[in-house]
Write an enzyme that holds these catalytic residues in place. Structure first.
Site, PDB file in Angstrom:
ATOM      1  NE  ARG A   1     -33.047 -23.220 -15.652  1.00 12.39           N
ATOM      2  CZ  ARG A   1     -32.099 -23.537 -16.821  1.00 12.39           C
ATOM      3  NH1 ARG A   1     -31.066 -24.016 -16.298  1.00 12.39           N
ATOM      4  NH2 ARG A   1     -32.497 -23.375 -17.824  1.00 12.39           N
TER       5      ARG A   1
ATOM      6  N   GLY B   1     -26.567 -22.867 -20.691  1.00 12.32           N
ATOM      7  CA  GLY B   1     -27.638 -23.250 -20.256  1.00 12.32           C
ATOM      8  C   GLY B   1     -28.055 -23.286 -18.801  1.00 12.32           C
TER       9      GLY B   1
ATOM     10  CB  SER C   1     -25.732 -16.539 -18.025  1.00 14.51           C
ATOM     11  OG  SER C   1     -26.028 -16.836 -19.385  1.00 14.51           O
TER      12      SER C   1
ATOM     13  CG  ASP D   1     -34.599 -20.271 -17.117  1.00 14.89           C
ATOM     14  OD1 ASP D   1     -35.013 -21.361 -16.782  1.00 14.89           O
ATOM     15  OD2 ASP D   1     -34.156 -20.278 -18.321  1.00 14.89           O
TER      16      ASP D   1
HETATM   17  C1  GLA Z   1     -35.092 -22.361 -21.268  1.00 19.16           C
HETATM   18  C2  GLA Z   1     -36.276 -21.487 -20.997  1.00 19.16           C
HETATM   19  C3  GLA Z   1     -37.355 -21.985 -19.918  1.00 19.16           C
HETATM   20  C4  GLA Z   1     -37.713 -23.459 -20.291  1.00 19.16           C
HETATM   21  C5  GLA Z   1     -36.421 -24.230 -20.483  1.00 19.16           C
HETATM   22  C6  GLA Z   1     -36.949 -25.816 -20.968  1.00 19.16           C
HETATM   23  O1  GLA Z   1     -34.404 -22.534 -20.328  1.00 19.16           O
HETATM   24  O2  GLA Z   1     -35.683 -20.142 -20.551  1.00 19.16           O
HETATM   25  O3  GLA Z   1     -38.177 -21.115 -19.582  1.00 19.16           O
HETATM   26  O4  GLA Z   1     -38.665 -23.274 -21.046  1.00 19.16           O
HETATM   27  O5  GLA Z   1     -35.459 -23.719 -21.524  1.00 19.16           O
HETATM   28  O6  GLA Z   1     -37.288 -26.508 -20.008  1.00 19.16           O
END
Ligand code: GLA
Length: 394
Positions: free
Chosen positions: A31, A131, A134, A179
């Protein structure tokens, strides 16, 4: 590679390595979060979309015993990880990739759902540690595979929460729900506006071909990320406590200003980011729904500066990409740009004019390299569908 091509490739790899055809194939996307950062664990709003990058798992019943699970990653195909379903499950050593599927398997077993023994091969086009979630893609692909094997379909919210638990308990990362939810619930040509308190999803159409979301991977990952994430969560809880609210979702900017003298400056700034970002996110969703690209883009920049200055989760490389994009500005086809995901490296997301994508990518690549000495990777993705079961080809 399209998802079908990727599925066929993974099936062929499974056949080559395991010596027979797969019976089941499941896939789940990574995502990119358009806006709403570090708000999910504050009961706020997020606005992610699934991307056309997937983790695919091909599997077939075990040949070596009814309770033996063998997991292989296409990157390390020589060394399968073994799980014996007849023994109590526990995490592997910290940092081992198999913790993600193992945690999901444990969640299914805890619900009394057992897949029996199987062999699986995992292949992913979601950049690892970039980021773009994955790890959530791997968890959700595993859950989708287990649904296919057992014929038991979980409620989507329960499925996403099971995967989040796997990340907490097996990978030791105290992540929020964003995510896993988007990897389960993504819909083609839509962003997901998720209220992380009610967990109510709202799909926001995003299908205008004249604009695109351009992802730039800085190709850096600063290791302090994981410890800092837990710290931010604690600082948000501290702020909520001082403000006398259950979570920062219930706080207002006015109440925060009033309480400023009773708060340490760092805690104050963390809360200011979260309260502002929770307010920006549904607003951005509405603007994008109305095709007001410029106004939505301005909110993306505001989000980035707040993450950089108040939440302090950006880094020089992410800031460099945003500055380059901002210098191009609307005349150069860029409406807005911000870091996406947890921070400390990883990717930025920019809202851009489709016909300027090539020029923007080139400019970002060249200037970023000049400033940092690092090669960035850029790609565009339409909003993709969430996790799915695919048909193995004969
Ligand atoms: C990571 C975490 C999410 C969210 C983001 C920040 O991706 O897995 O749950 O907190 O950081 O928005």
């Amino acid at each position: 590679m399209t998802l079908t091509e990727l599925s066929n490739f993974t099936a062929a790899e499974f056949s080559r390595i395991c010596g027979r055809s797969p019976r089941w194939i499941a896939a789940a996307p990574g995502r990119v979060n358009v806006i709403g950062e570090h708000t999910d664990y504050n009961d706020g709003f997020v606005l992610p979309m699934a991307i056309e990058r997937y983790t695919v798992i091909a599997a077939a019943p075990a040949t070596k015993g009814v309770s033996r699970v063998e997991l292989r990653s296409s990157e390390k195909a020589g060394q399968p990880v073994m799980i014996d379903l007849s023994k109590p499950m526990k995490p592997f050593a910290k940092g081992i990739w198999a913790n993600y599927p193992a945690g999901v398997l444990a969640g299914f077993l805890a619900r009394g759902i057992s897949p029996g023994g199987f062999d699986a091969l995992i292949h992913s086009t979601v950049p690892l540690g970039g980021g773009l979630s994955s790890s959530a893609a791997l968890e959700v692909a595993t859950a989708t595979l287990l649904e296919a094997i057992t014929g038991r379909t979980l409620d989507p919210v329960d499925k996403a929460l099971l995967c989040q638990q796997a990340e907490h308990q097996y990978a030791g990362v105290p992540c929020g729900i964003m995510d896993q939810f988007i990897s389960v619930m993504g819909r083609k040509d839509h962003l997901l506006l998720l209220d992380c308190r009610s967990r109510k999803p709202e799909m926001v159409p995003m299908r205008d071909p004249s604009v695109a979301l351009l992802v730039t991977n800085t190709n850096v990952k600063h290791e302090l990320g994981s410890g800092e994430y837990a710290k931010r969560r604690a600082q948000c809880e501290a702020a909520a406590k001082i403000l006398g609210v259950a979570s920062l979702r219930d706080a207002t900017s006015a109440a925060l200003e009033k309480a400023r003298a009773r708060m340490d400056d760092v805690v104050f700034r963390r809360a200011r980011h979260v309260i502002g970002e929770i307010e920006r996110t549904p607003r951005a969703a509405r603007l994008l729904g109305d095709s007001d690209w410029s106004a939505a883009g301005q909110l993306m920049y505001a989000s980035h500066f707040s993450l950089r200055d108040d939440y302090e989760v950006s880094c020089a490389e992410l800031d460099a990409v945003v500055e380059i994009a901002q210098a191009l500005g609307a005349p150069g086809g860029v409406y807005g740009c911000r870091m996406t995901g947890g921070g400390f490296g990883g990717c930025t997301v920019a809202l851009v004019k489709t016909d300027a994508v090539d020029a923007i990518s080139k400019k970002i690549g060249a200037d970023y390299h000049q400033r940092t000495g690092i090669e960035a990777t850029t790609f565009v993705s339409r909003p993709a569908a969430g996790a799915t079961v695919l048909k193995p080809v004969a």
